[in-house]
Write an enzyme that holds these catalytic residues in place. Structure first.
Site, PDB file in Angstrom:
ATOM      1  N   ARG A   1       0.815  -1.212   0.000  1.00 53.17           N
ATOM      2  CA  ARG A   1       0.000   0.000   0.000  1.00 53.17           C
ATOM      3  C   ARG A   1       0.848   1.260   0.000  1.00 53.17           C
ATOM      4  O   ARG A   1       0.435   2.305  -0.508  1.00 53.17           O
ATOM      5  CB  ARG A   1      -0.928  -0.009   1.227  1.00 53.17           C
ATOM      6  CG  ARG A   1      -1.728   1.262   1.427  1.00 53.17           C
ATOM      7  CD  ARG A   1      -2.808   1.095   2.488  1.00 53.17           C
ATOM      8  NE  ARG A   1      -2.312   0.449   3.700  1.00 53.17           N
ATOM      9  CZ  ARG A   1      -1.628   1.085   4.658  1.00 53.17           C
ATOM     10  NH1 ARG A   1      -1.331   2.362   4.538  1.00 53.17           N
ATOM     11  NH2 ARG A   1      -1.233   0.433   5.740  1.00 53.17           N
TER      12      ARG A   1
ATOM     13  N   TYR B   1     -13.074  21.974 -11.325  1.00 51.95           N
ATOM     14  CA  TYR B   1     -13.621  20.666 -11.704  1.00 51.95           C
ATOM     15  C   TYR B   1     -14.797  20.308 -10.793  1.00 51.95           C
ATOM     16  O   TYR B   1     -14.697  20.398  -9.561  1.00 51.95           O
ATOM     17  CB  TYR B   1     -12.483  19.664 -11.577  1.00 51.95           C
ATOM     18  CG  TYR B   1     -12.772  18.205 -11.763  1.00 51.95           C
ATOM     19  CD1 TYR B   1     -13.368  17.706 -12.909  1.00 51.95           C
ATOM     20  CD2 TYR B   1     -12.360  17.291 -10.779  1.00 51.95           C
ATOM     21  CE1 TYR B   1     -13.579  16.349 -13.082  1.00 51.95           C
ATOM     22  CE2 TYR B   1     -12.557  15.930 -10.942  1.00 51.95           C
ATOM     23  CZ  TYR B   1     -13.165  15.468 -12.087  1.00 51.95           C
ATOM     24  OH  TYR B   1     -13.367  14.112 -12.245  1.00 51.95           O
TER      25      TYR B   1
ATOM     26  N   ASP C   1      -4.681  22.140  -9.956  1.00 50.96           N
ATOM     27  CA  ASP C   1      -5.008  21.034 -10.849  1.00 50.96           C
ATOM     28  C   ASP C   1      -4.372  21.344 -12.203  1.00 50.96           C
ATOM     29  O   ASP C   1      -4.779  22.270 -12.902  1.00 50.96           O
ATOM     30  CB  ASP C   1      -6.530  20.907 -10.987  1.00 50.96           C
ATOM     31  CG  ASP C   1      -6.947  19.689 -11.804  1.00 50.96           C
ATOM     32  OD1 ASP C   1      -6.191  19.291 -12.713  1.00 50.96           O
ATOM     33  OD2 ASP C   1      -8.039  19.151 -11.547  1.00 50.96           O
TER      34      ASP C   1
ATOM     35  N   LYS D   1      -6.168  10.834 -17.680  1.00 49.10           N
ATOM     36  CA  LYS D   1      -6.321  11.544 -18.939  1.00 49.10           C
ATOM     37  C   LYS D   1      -5.039  11.475 -19.779  1.00 49.10           C
ATOM     38  O   LYS D   1      -4.713  10.411 -20.302  1.00 49.10           O
ATOM     39  CB  LYS D   1      -6.812  12.948 -18.644  1.00 49.10           C
ATOM     40  CG  LYS D   1      -8.197  12.894 -17.946  1.00 49.10           C
ATOM     41  CD  LYS D   1      -8.748  14.210 -17.565  1.00 49.10           C
ATOM     42  CE  LYS D   1     -10.191  14.114 -17.082  1.00 49.10           C
ATOM     43  NZ  LYS D   1     -10.362  13.328 -15.829  1.00 49.10           N
TER      44      LYS D   1
END
Length: 403
Positions: free
Chosen positions: A64, A117, A189, A214
């Site tokens: 993790r 966003y 962002d 993306k």
């Protein structure tokens, strides 16, 4: 003057993209780092385990926390953007959430740009406020005017330049300088700009956030987020991500690293194709406005030209007033534009947008409907012909409506 060595000079992006995050000697000569499917990590002795855990940010101690696969991706993206370290997370929204909550606690206040966003806004309004963090949204065109909005308990300023629906630009260096004078952390962002086209840390950003789903992934087949930062902020965000139990899957990290190797070449094509389509749309009689900062004369073009090294394939179009039925006739019949959310893949997309539903500090009042386009890697002449046929359908529906 001493001769400059390879280690003394900043490598060009294309070289970084091809070589960062790779260590063939560590993997039996394999060019690409392998996929490590790992949860438990064993050690030869207690002393070896304790030594590794003393610096778990740099060692493999549990799946993790990180594996050679995730570290390879993180190192490559950080080097490309100019940060010290990065953190791979399971989605772009997970990256946003991990970054914001690393710096804002109960009783704190944050400044959030109004064209942010949509899911980031919902995270603030529906999650953060429930845990005692207050949020003030601000007009993306503000710079010095932001100072009166800063409160004693303000901890960070969050930017998204350009916004991914209406594409307003922010003066990132000026806002960052103001924020730093007041002791605030600047988060941004940078999914639209990517690590190739916007060098966040050169512009004053402290923490850069990417939906790697993306352009970094580039093939519409993975979910991934990345947070890039300098060392002190990296440790803050990484510690927070560990507490939240957030980690990216090894296969997605591998796919993102593979996508990263071609990101610059793909982006150049996206930009060239988008400019050709956007220029054509600008002259169309049924188009009111094209919202694309890379276009000369567009809103924000001066800031884009000053601060960015390129533009991706995402922009919006404001149509002249028409009915929903007319828009549906246009969009539903498009051959090469998929109707769907997300962007950054090889394929072109279209999505009706309603930015007016996601504003509180400003008002969005366009003359007509808004369509967001992602221009993919198809030949732009085919895309333009597809759109031309779509506008014919839109016009036919409009003309069929009784006066």
């Amino acid at each position: 003057m001493e001769q400059q060595t390879n280690r003394d000079r900043r490598l060009k992006d294309s070289t970084i993209i091809a070589h960062a995050g790779r260590d063939p000697e560590a993997h039996s000569g394999a060019v690409n780092p392998p996929v490590y499917h790992a949860s438990t990590i064993t050690f030869p002795s207690i002393s070896a385990m304790n030594k590794a855990r003393q610096d778990r940010f740099n060692n493999v101690t549990y799946g993790r926390i990180g594996t050679p696969t995730s570290y390879a991706l993180e190192d490559a993206v950080a080097e490309l953007e100019g940060g010290d370290r990065s953190i791979a997370l399971p989605s772009g929204l997970a990256a946003i959430a991990a970054a914001i909550t690393a710096f804002a606690k109960s009783g704190d206040h944050i400044l959030m740009v109004d064209n942010v966003y949509g899911p980031a806004r919902k995270f603030c309004d529906q999650f953060l406020t429930g845990y005692g963090v207050s949020v003030t949204y601000f007009d993306p065109h503000l710079t010095a005017e932001l100072e009166p909005l800063i409160q004693e308990n303000t901890r960070l300023v969050y930017l998204e330049s350009p916004g991914s629906q209406t594409f307003e630009m922010q003066d990132v260096p000026a806002i960052s300088a103001l924020a730093h004078r007041r002791g605030l952390t600047v988060l941004m962002d940078n999914t639209w700009g990517t690590p190739c086209f916007f060098k966040s840390f050169e512009k004053g950003v402290d923490v850069s956030i990417h939906a790697a789903t993306k352009y970094i992934g580039g093939h519409s087949d993975l979910m991934l987020g990345l947070v890039v930062a300098k060392e002190d902020h990296y440790r803050t965000v990484k510690s927070n991500a560990m507490l939240l139990g957030l980690c990216a899957g090894p296969d997605d990290c591998f796919l993102a690293l593979r996508g990263l190797r071609t990101i610059e070449a793909r982006l150049r094509m996206h930009q060239a194709h988008a400019l050709e389509v956007a220029n054509w749309l600008t002259g169309h009689p049924l188009v009111e406005q094209v919202l694309y900062p890379a276009l000369p004369g567009a809103d924000g073009h001066r800031l884009w030209k000053r601060d960015f090294l390129g533009a991706c394939g995402l922009f919006s179009v404001v149509l002249r007033p028409c009915s929903e039925a007319a828009v549906a006739a246009m969009v539903d019949g498009l051959r090469f534009f998929g109707l769907g959310a997300s962007w950054g893949g090889f394929e072109s997309l279209v999505l009706p947008m309603h930015p007016e539903d996601l504003r509180s500090a400003t008002r969005w009042e366009p003359l007509g409907p808004v369509l967001r386009f992602h221009i993919g890697l198809e030949d732009p002449r085919d895309l333009i012909h597809d759109l031309e046929c779509g506008f014919d359908r839109l016009r036919a529906v409009q003309q069929a409506v009784p006066a």
